[in-house]
Enzyme design. Structure first.
Site, PDB file in Angstrom:
ATOM      1  N   ILE A   1     -50.662 -20.876 -20.624  1.00  0.00           N
ATOM      2  CA  ILE A   1     -50.438 -22.322 -20.493  1.00  0.00           C
ATOM      3  C   ILE A   1     -50.243 -22.655 -19.015  1.00  0.00           C
ATOM      4  O   ILE A   1     -49.350 -22.108 -18.377  1.00  0.00           O
ATOM      5  CB  ILE A   1     -49.194 -22.762 -21.289  1.00  0.00           C
ATOM      6  CG1 ILE A   1     -49.322 -22.363 -22.764  1.00  0.00           C
ATOM      7  CG2 ILE A   1     -48.975 -24.265 -21.155  1.00  0.00           C
ATOM      8  CD1 ILE A   1     -48.058 -22.588 -23.566  1.00  0.00           C
TER       9      ILE A   1
ATOM     10  N   GLU B   1     -40.674  -5.706 -28.816  1.00  0.00           N
ATOM     11  CA  GLU B   1     -40.623  -4.362 -28.237  1.00  0.00           C
ATOM     12  C   GLU B   1     -39.663  -3.477 -29.040  1.00  0.00           C
ATOM     13  O   GLU B   1     -38.833  -3.957 -29.819  1.00  0.00           O
ATOM     14  CB  GLU B   1     -40.133  -4.443 -26.786  1.00  0.00           C
ATOM     15  CG  GLU B   1     -40.985  -5.304 -25.879  1.00  0.00           C
ATOM     16  CD  GLU B   1     -42.308  -4.652 -25.519  1.00  0.00           C
ATOM     17  OE1 GLU B   1     -42.440  -3.429 -25.727  1.00  0.00           O
ATOM     18  OE2 GLU B   1     -43.206  -5.368 -25.042  1.00  0.00           O
TER      19      GLU B   1
ATOM     20  N   GLU C   1     -48.470 -18.397 -11.772  1.00  0.00           N
ATOM     21  CA  GLU C   1     -48.725 -19.146 -13.006  1.00  0.00           C
ATOM     22  C   GLU C   1     -48.503 -18.290 -14.241  1.00  0.00           C
ATOM     23  O   GLU C   1     -47.974 -18.759 -15.258  1.00  0.00           O
ATOM     24  CB  GLU C   1     -50.164 -19.670 -13.003  1.00  0.00           C
ATOM     25  CG  GLU C   1     -50.531 -20.532 -14.196  1.00  0.00           C
ATOM     26  CD  GLU C   1     -49.756 -21.838 -14.244  1.00  0.00           C
ATOM     27  OE1 GLU C   1     -48.902 -21.977 -15.145  1.00  0.00           O
ATOM     28  OE2 GLU C   1     -49.998 -22.711 -13.397  1.00  0.00           O
TER      29      GLU C   1
ATOM     30  N   ALA D   1     -54.017   0.473  -8.599  1.00  0.00           N
ATOM     31  CA  ALA D   1     -52.946   1.470  -8.545  1.00  0.00           C
ATOM     32  C   ALA D   1     -52.238   1.517  -9.890  1.00  0.00           C
ATOM     33  O   ALA D   1     -51.797   0.480 -10.397  1.00  0.00           O
ATOM     34  CB  ALA D   1     -51.950   1.130  -7.439  1.00  0.00           C
TER      35      ALA D   1
ATOM     36  N   ASP E   1     -35.372 -13.305 -21.234  1.00  0.00           N
ATOM     37  CA  ASP E   1     -36.747 -13.593 -20.827  1.00  0.00           C
ATOM     38  C   ASP E   1     -36.966 -15.105 -20.700  1.00  0.00           C
ATOM     39  O   ASP E   1     -37.534 -15.583 -19.717  1.00  0.00           O
ATOM     40  CB  ASP E   1     -37.716 -12.999 -21.851  1.00  0.00           C
ATOM     41  CG  ASP E   1     -39.169 -13.359 -21.572  1.00  0.00           C
ATOM     42  OD1 ASP E   1     -39.766 -12.744 -20.683  1.00  0.00           O
ATOM     43  OD2 ASP E   1     -39.689 -14.271 -22.242  1.00  0.00           O
TER      44      ASP E   1
ATOM     45  N   LYS F   1     -37.780 -17.670 -17.199  1.00  0.00           N
ATOM     46  CA  LYS F   1     -38.832 -18.684 -17.119  1.00  0.00           C
ATOM     47  C   LYS F   1     -38.249 -20.074 -16.886  1.00  0.00           C
ATOM     48  O   LYS F   1     -38.791 -20.863 -16.088  1.00  0.00           O
ATOM     49  CB  LYS F   1     -39.666 -18.649 -18.400  1.00  0.00           C
ATOM     50  CG  LYS F   1     -40.378 -17.310 -18.620  1.00  0.00           C
ATOM     51  CD  LYS F   1     -40.942 -17.199 -20.024  1.00  0.00           C
ATOM     52  CE  LYS F   1     -41.575 -15.841 -20.268  1.00  0.00           C
ATOM     53  NZ  LYS F   1     -42.012 -15.669 -21.675  1.00  0.00           N
TER      54      LYS F   1
END
Length: 436
Positions: free
Chosen positions: A136, A190, A129, A43, A201, A205
């Site tokens: 990694i 970006e 993951e 999709a 970001d 994480k």
């Protein structure tokens, strides 16, 4: 055995890489998984691109909800990103009894508690993951490889854009704004780099890793987040002279009172392996009681490195598809009813060392006034660097490295130092971690 049918949502960079690697290594992956894994439907709003990438070997649609409702699809790969539509699709897939593989760290950091609870209720797996550090395998290491250990802390370079910028600032002595433009021109940053350069970001994480490491719910809203936009080239050079390098670290540390969860520029001793991770590479350092320190290094982004992690999750989910839900590895490492409610500590309670740079008038007694204020706050000095003023100048820089201190006390001392008539402007503060 009957093949596992996969629906792929989004065939951009990572989606295209997933299709390519899964096709190229189909035989090897089947041998590992025990049955074939095939993407039967894709999709994407750009159906022309999806058709070109798949070469007509999969059904293509612009309607992602069509795939999450399809009874013939066993696993959904979500690579759309963002918080809104992606959340609706993931929850719909779970409601329809499908396992989910996602690279969406933002979604899990913000809405993970709801998503994992829904998956547990339906007896399906959410694998992620690829959401942290690209190729990694840090999630599997924390969740399974280190399961015998009490994890003490994690410190990671987990955003390639900011690591590239800091590496270039150090190597070339350029200001942040100039290196950011270079990173954008090379495709490392970006057009709107806010999530990267402001540390968001990396905080997504770090939030996910903290939950797995310590058995706590995902709590992104309580993380301390500070980016690299205010770093000056002078601080990177001074740090180098003192034997340190500056990296944007995501840190999760267990304390008696709770958990430190923070992202910010950090001085690291130059002799540490992680301090020498350059360019757009990622690395995660984990300290655990039994094994000691382990370092995980590699590409944190890119089509095929991230696809490697996506497909590893596909293989895991395929292996577990015949296992009952209670015998699967928990998404956050600890059994869902065994998560603990350790508080996330406010940044004022954090204990670490500090780099302090202050611009001062070149007058007698200035340093004595500053050290007296630090002593009043129970802050001891580990090292000092004082630059000679340039010819014809009446001001100079003083750089101090402190021993470990409580952040709140350091902040109070900085306010007093900035109130001195001999101190010009604001004091620059950067946290320092010895990582040993």
């Amino acid at each position: 055995m009957k093949p596992i049918n996969v629906g792929l949502l989004g065939i951009g960079t990572v989606g295209g890489g997933t299709w390519t690697v899964l096709s190229r290594n189909a035989e090897e992956i089947t041998r590992r998984a025990g049955r074939p894994i095939r993407i039967t439907a894709v999709a994407d709003r750009n159906t022309e691109l999806a058709t070109r990438v798949t070469g007509g070997a999969a059904r293509v649609t612009a309607d992602a909800f069509e795939l999450v409702k399809d009874p013939e699809i066993d696993i959904i790969i979500e690579l759309i990103g963002g918080y809104t539509v992606a959340k609706e699709l993931v929850l719909a897939a779970i409601e329809n009894g499908k396992h989910v593989v996602t690279a969406n760290k933002a979604l899990l950091a913000v809405h993970g508690k709801e998503i994992f609870a829904a998956a547990q209720a339906k007896g399906v797996t959410v694998a992620f993951e690829a959401a942290v550090a690209g190729g990694i395998p840090i999630i599997k290491a924390l969740r399974e490889g280190l399961s015998a250990n009490r994890i003490e802390w994690i410190a990671g370079i987990i955003n390639g854009t900011t690591n590239f910028i800091l590496s270039e600032m150090r190597d070339k002595g350029l200001p942040f704004a100039d290196v950011l433009k270079e990173a954008q021109a090379l495709g490392y940053a970006e057009a709107d780099p806010t999530f990267d350069i402001e540390g968001i970001d990396a905080a997504h994480k770090a939030t996910i890793m903290s939950a797995i490491a310590f058995g706590i719910p995902v709590q992104f809203d309580k993380a301390y987040v500070e980016g690299i936009t205010r770093l000056e080239a002078a601080d990177i050079q001074y740090a180098e002279q003192l034997g340190y390098r500056i990296k944007l670290l995501g840190i999760a540390r267990r304390r008696e009172q709770g958990v430190e969860l923070r992202v910010h520029p950090t001085l690291i001793p130059a002799k540490r392996l992680i301090a020498n991770v350059e360019g757009a590479m990622n690395a995660v350092l984990v300290q655990a009681d039994a094994v000691g320190s382990t370092l995980y290094y590699g590409k944190g982004a890119g089509a095929e490195p991230t696809a490697s992690a996506v497909i590893a999750d596909l293989v895991d989910v395929t292996r577990l598809a015949t296992a009952s839900a209670e015998h699967r590895v928990p998404a956050l490492a600890f059994q869902a009813d065994k998560l603990v409610d350790l508080p996330i500590l406010p940044i004022e309670a954090v204990q670490t060392a500090y780099y302090l740079r202050m611009r001062v008038e070149d007058k007698t007694g200035v340093l004595a006034d500053i050290t007296r204020i630090l002593a009043d706050g129970a802050i001891s000095i580990d090292a000092m660097l004082q630059k000679e003023p340039g010819e014809g100048e009446s001001q100079t820089d003083i750089i101090l490295l402190t021993h470990v201190a409580i952040e709140g006390q350091v902040n109070e001392a900085i306010v007093r130092i900035e109130g001195l008539s001999t101190v010009v402007g604001k004091v620059t503060k950067i946290r320092l971690e010895e990582l040993n």
